[in-house]
Design a protein around this motif. Structure first.
Motif, PDB file in Angstrom:
ATOM      1  N   ARG A  75       0.849  -1.188   0.000  1.00 30.92           N
ATOM      2  CA  ARG A  75       0.000   0.000   0.000  1.00 30.92           C
ATOM      3  C   ARG A  75       0.886   1.239   0.000  1.00 30.92           C
ATOM      4  O   ARG A  75       1.789   1.369   0.824  1.00 30.92           O
ATOM      5  CB  ARG A  75      -0.915   0.023   1.227  1.00 30.92           C
ATOM      6  N   SER A  76       0.633   2.165  -0.924  1.00 31.54           N
ATOM      7  CA  SER A  76       1.401   3.413  -1.016  1.00 31.54           C
ATOM      8  C   SER A  76       0.460   4.604  -0.876  1.00 31.54           C
ATOM      9  O   SER A  76      -0.755   4.448  -0.769  1.00 31.54           O
ATOM     10  CB  SER A  76       2.155   3.478  -2.349  1.00 31.54           C
ATOM     11  N   GLY A  77       1.034   5.806  -0.881  1.00 27.70           N
ATOM     12  CA  GLY A  77       0.234   7.021  -0.754  1.00 27.70           C
ATOM     13  C   GLY A  77      -0.313   7.241   0.645  1.00 27.70           C
ATOM     14  O   GLY A  77      -1.271   8.006   0.825  1.00 27.70           O
ATOM     15  N   VAL A  78       0.303   6.609   1.650  1.00 28.63           N
ATOM     16  CA  VAL A  78      -0.178   6.750   3.026  1.00 28.63           C
ATOM     17  C   VAL A  78       0.630   7.847   3.713  1.00 28.63           C
ATOM     18  O   VAL A  78       1.771   7.634   4.112  1.00 28.63           O
ATOM     19  CB  VAL A  78      -0.047   5.411   3.783  1.00 28.63           C
ATOM     20  N   SER A  79       0.017   9.018   3.827  1.00 25.71           N
ATOM     21  CA  SER A  79       0.719  10.157   4.426  1.00 25.71           C
ATOM     22  C   SER A  79      -0.086  10.839   5.521  1.00 25.71           C
ATOM     23  O   SER A  79       0.389  11.784   6.134  1.00 25.71           O
ATOM     24  CB  SER A  79       1.071  11.188   3.347  1.00 25.71           C
ATOM     25  N   ASP A  80      -1.315  10.365   5.769  1.00 30.20           N
ATOM     26  CA  ASP A  80      -2.121  10.955   6.841  1.00 30.20           C
ATOM     27  C   ASP A  80      -3.013   9.873   7.446  1.00 30.20           C
ATOM     28  O   ASP A  80      -3.035   8.724   6.998  1.00 30.20           O
ATOM     29  CB  ASP A  80      -2.962  12.129   6.332  1.00 30.20           C
ATOM     30  N   ARG A  81      -3.763  10.240   8.478  1.00 30.86           N
ATOM     31  CA  ARG A  81      -4.549   9.252   9.219  1.00 30.86           C
ATOM     32  C   ARG A  81      -5.640   8.621   8.364  1.00 30.86           C
ATOM     33  O   ARG A  81      -5.895   7.415   8.478  1.00 30.86           O
ATOM     34  CB  ARG A  81      -5.164   9.909  10.459  1.00 30.86           C
ATOM     35  N   GLU A  82      -6.302   9.402   7.530  1.00 27.14           N
ATOM     36  CA  GLU A  82      -7.374   8.845   6.711  1.00 27.14           C
ATOM     37  C   GLU A  82      -6.832   7.834   5.716  1.00 27.14           C
ATOM     38  O   GLU A  82      -7.412   6.759   5.512  1.00 27.14           O
ATOM     39  CB  GLU A  82      -8.122   9.960   5.989  1.00 27.14           C
ATOM     40  N   ALA A  83      -5.720   8.165   5.073  1.00 24.58           N
ATOM     41  CA  ALA A  83      -5.104   7.229   4.143  1.00 24.58           C
ATOM     42  C   ALA A  83      -4.654   5.965   4.865  1.00 24.58           C
ATOM     43  O   ALA A  83      -4.783   4.848   4.339  1.00 24.58           O
ATOM     44  CB  ALA A  83      -3.916   7.883   3.437  1.00 24.58           C
ATOM     45  N   ARG A  90      -6.020   4.739   7.621  1.00 21.74           N
ATOM     46  CA  ARG A  90      -7.234   3.993   7.979  1.00 21.74           C
ATOM     47  C   ARG A  90      -7.730   3.172   6.791  1.00 21.74           C
ATOM     48  O   ARG A  90      -8.087   1.991   6.928  1.00 21.74           O
ATOM     49  CB  ARG A  90      -8.330   4.967   8.447  1.00 21.74           C
ATOM     50  N   GLN A  91      -7.743   3.791   5.613  1.00 20.25           N
ATOM     51  CA  GLN A  91      -8.194   3.093   4.414  1.00 20.25           C
ATOM     52  C   GLN A  91      -7.262   1.936   4.064  1.00 20.25           C
ATOM     53  O   GLN A  91      -7.710   0.841   3.704  1.00 20.25           O
ATOM     54  CB  GLN A  91      -8.300   4.064   3.245  1.00 20.25           C
ATOM     55  N   ALA A  92      -5.962   2.178   4.171  1.00 23.53           N
ATOM     56  CA  ALA A  92      -4.986   1.130   3.844  1.00 23.53           C
ATOM     57  C   ALA A  92      -5.144  -0.074   4.762  1.00 23.53           C
ATOM     58  O   ALA A  92      -5.133  -1.227   4.310  1.00 23.53           O
ATOM     59  CB  ALA A  92      -3.566   1.685   3.927  1.00 23.53           C
ATOM     60  N   VAL A  93      -5.292   0.187   6.056  1.00 18.86           N
ATOM     61  CA  VAL A  93      -5.452  -0.910   7.014  1.00 18.86           C
ATOM     62  C   VAL A  93      -6.754  -1.662   6.750  1.00 18.86           C
ATOM     63  O   VAL A  93      -6.790  -2.906   6.791  1.00 18.86           O
ATOM     64  CB  VAL A  93      -5.414  -0.377   8.460  1.00 18.86           C
ATOM     65  N   ALA A  94      -7.837  -0.925   6.452  1.00 19.31           N
ATOM     66  CA  ALA A  94      -9.118  -1.580   6.163  1.00 19.31           C
ATOM     67  C   ALA A  94      -9.009  -2.464   4.924  1.00 19.31           C
ATOM     68  O   ALA A  94      -9.550  -3.585   4.893  1.00 19.31           O
ATOM     69  CB  ALA A  94     -10.202  -0.522   5.979  1.00 19.31           C
ATOM     70  N   GLN A  95      -8.326  -1.991   3.901  1.00 21.14           N
ATOM     71  CA  GLN A  95      -8.153  -2.779   2.680  1.00 21.14           C
ATOM     72  C   GLN A  95      -7.335  -4.039   2.945  1.00 21.14           C
ATOM     73  O   GLN A  95      -7.656  -5.119   2.432  1.00 21.14           O
ATOM     74  CB  GLN A  95      -7.480  -1.925   1.606  1.00 21.14           C
ATOM     75  N   LEU A  96      -6.297  -3.905   3.746  1.00 23.01           N
ATOM     76  CA  LEU A  96      -5.459  -5.061   4.053  1.00 23.01           C
ATOM     77  C   LEU A  96      -6.222  -6.088   4.887  1.00 23.01           C
ATOM     78  O   LEU A  96      -6.111  -7.297   4.663  1.00 23.01           O
ATOM     79  CB  LEU A  96      -4.196  -4.601   4.785  1.00 23.01           C
ATOM     80  N   ARG A  97      -7.009  -5.618   5.850  1.00 26.11           N
ATOM     81  CA  ARG A  97      -7.778  -6.542   6.686  1.00 26.11           C
ATOM     82  C   ARG A  97      -8.854  -7.267   5.872  1.00 26.11           C
ATOM     83  O   ARG A  97      -9.252  -8.392   6.219  1.00 26.11           O
ATOM     84  CB  ARG A  97      -8.440  -5.787   7.843  1.00 26.11           C
ATOM     85  N   ALA A  98      -9.324  -6.641   4.789  1.00 20.16           N
ATOM     86  CA  ALA A  98     -10.401  -7.220   3.987  1.00 20.16           C
ATOM     87  C   ALA A  98      -9.915  -8.293   3.010  1.00 20.16           C
ATOM     88  O   ALA A  98     -10.723  -8.960   2.364  1.00 20.16           O
ATOM     89  CB  ALA A  98     -11.123  -6.117   3.219  1.00 20.16           C
ATOM     90  N   ALA A 122       0.732   7.865  11.343  1.00 24.30           N
ATOM     91  CA  ALA A 122      -0.648   7.710  10.874  1.00 24.30           C
ATOM     92  C   ALA A 122      -1.189   6.324  11.213  1.00 24.30           C
ATOM     93  O   ALA A 122      -2.349   6.174  11.619  1.00 24.30           O
ATOM     94  CB  ALA A 122      -0.706   7.957   9.365  1.00 24.30           C
ATOM     95  N   LEU A 123      -0.356   5.313  11.079  1.00 25.28           N
ATOM     96  CA  LEU A 123      -0.784   3.940  11.366  1.00 25.28           C
ATOM     97  C   LEU A 123      -1.044   3.725  12.852  1.00 25.28           C
ATOM     98  O   LEU A 123      -1.887   2.906  13.229  1.00 25.28           O
ATOM     99  CB  LEU A 123       0.275   2.954  10.877  1.00 25.28           C
ATOM    100  N   ALA A 124      -0.321   4.449  13.700  1.00 20.08           N
ATOM    101  CA  ALA A 124      -0.530   4.296  15.143  1.00 20.08           C
ATOM    102  C   ALA A 124      -1.980   4.584  15.514  1.00 20.08           C
ATOM    103  O   ALA A 124      -2.569   3.897  16.362  1.00 20.08           O
ATOM    104  CB  ALA A 124       0.412   5.228  15.905  1.00 20.08           C
ATOM    105  N   ALA A 125      -2.575   5.581  14.864  1.00 15.10           N
ATOM    106  CA  ALA A 125      -3.986   5.899  15.117  1.00 15.10           C
ATOM    107  C   ALA A 125      -4.904   4.848  14.500  1.00 15.10           C
ATOM    108  O   ALA A 125      -5.889   4.423  15.115  1.00 15.10           O
ATOM    109  CB  ALA A 125      -4.309   7.285  14.569  1.00 15.10           C
TER     110      ALA A 125
END
Length: 330
Positions: free
Chosen positions: A214-222, A224-232, A250-253
């Motif tokens: 997963r790339s483009g992760v630079s803030d909390r919303e990104a 959150r989306q990345a983690v949700a996609q990986l869990r799915a 960002a991932l800590a949150a």
């Protein structure tokens, strides 16, 4: 501090001759020049840069261009450069380049137009060949990220090796589904860390799954989306490798309620007091900034060889609790 008089005594010449050598006077005999330059190197002589820059028509300022001065990593680099410059009687001018490669050149040219004594850059662009003409009269040092299309003094971390260490550490805790979470994969730092993620898996006999990147992760919303996609995913990861400190923060949150094992590339303030405390690959940004600034002054003093130098700084694993968190692998 070594003075021009000390250099003159070591070389057996007058202080005027030392000054002529430093200012590249063509009338100095080659043998005399060699003696003086050798004495400068042996004594680690740094001339009065304030006087030198004034004569050369430069300002007594070192420019610092980083992606984001608020980022703790780049702020530490800038602080180190400022500390070194202040100790030599110069000030610093710092600018944030942002994340858009197209904005890098105008921002840097604006700084160089001020006739800086030197410039340290942590680049965001994809072509730096245009800096060749500037480098002829202004020392330019790249830090953290290597230039593209330009041979220049560069100080970078062992990005690929650090990623290998992080992945193999997670494998050592029993994980085989390890995701890569990054930001700008076109940058040399992240490209090398992504390759290290692949190599760390390959050396353990694990195939790298593109679904886990997963790339483009630079803030909390990104995040959150990345983690949700990986869990799915049908076969979700049990652990994450975070490619930089911004991703890790960002991932800590995003992982607060449902933690996964994680190792991040790059330490940051408060990483050790998170719950769980974050295991990291430590880069030592202050050292990077110090080395870059010292190279600027080496170039100004004529003490370095004519060709550019590339130095790769080693990194270290700092183990905390996060690498032992999350669902147990099956």
């Amino acid at each position: 501090m070594t003075t021009m008089r000390d250099v003159a005594a070591r070389a057996g010449v007058s202080t005027k001759t030392v000054s002529r050598v430093f200012n590249d006077d063509p009338h100095v005999l080659p043998h005399t020049r060699a003696l003086v330059e050798q004495a400068m190197r042996e004594l680690n002589y740094v001339p009065n840069v304030l006087a030198t820059t004034f004569r050369a028509g430069r300002t007594s300022v070192i420019g610092v261009a980083v992606p984001d001065i608020v980022d703790p990593f780049f702020a530490s680099i800038a602080r180190a450069i400022e500390d070194v410059a202040r100790g030599r009687g110069l000030s610093t001018l710092v600018t944030s380049l942002g994340s858009d490669p197209e904005g890098e050149r105008p921002a840097i040219e604006s700084m160089l137009g001020r006739q800086l004594s030197g410039l340290v850059i942590a680049p965001v662009g994809v072509d730096h060949s245009w800096l060749e003409r500037w480098r002829e009269h202004t020392p330019i040092v790249f830090v953290d990220r290597a230039p593209v299309g330009l041979d220049a003094d560069t100080f970078v971390e062992a990005d690929e090796r650090g990623a290998v260490v992080a992945v193999q550490h997670l494998i050592g805790h029993g994980h085989r589904r390890i995701a890569y979470v990054g930001d700008a994969v076109h940058l040399s730092t992240e490209a090398n860390r992504l390759e290290g993620w692949r190599r760390g898996l390959a050396e353990a006999g694990i195939a790298a799954d593109a679904e886990l990147v997963r790339s483009g992760v630079s803030d909390r919303e990104a995040a959150r989306q990345a983690v949700a996609q990986l869990r799915a995913l049908d076969d979700p990861p049990t652990a994450l490798f975070s490619a930089n400190a911004r991703c890790s923060m960002a991932l800590a949150a995003a992982l607060r309620d449902e933690p996964l094992a994680i190792v991040g590339f790059g330490d940051f303030p408060m990483a050790d007091v998170l719950t769980p405390a974050l295991t990291v690959i430590d880069q030592d940004p202050y050292r990077l900034g110090t080395l870059a600034a010292e190279r600027i002054f080496d170039r100004l003093g004529g003490a370095e060889p004519a060709g550019p130098a590339v130095a790769v700084i080693d990194v270290d694993l700092v183990e905390r609790e996060s690498c032992r968190t999350g669902a147990a692998p099956v």
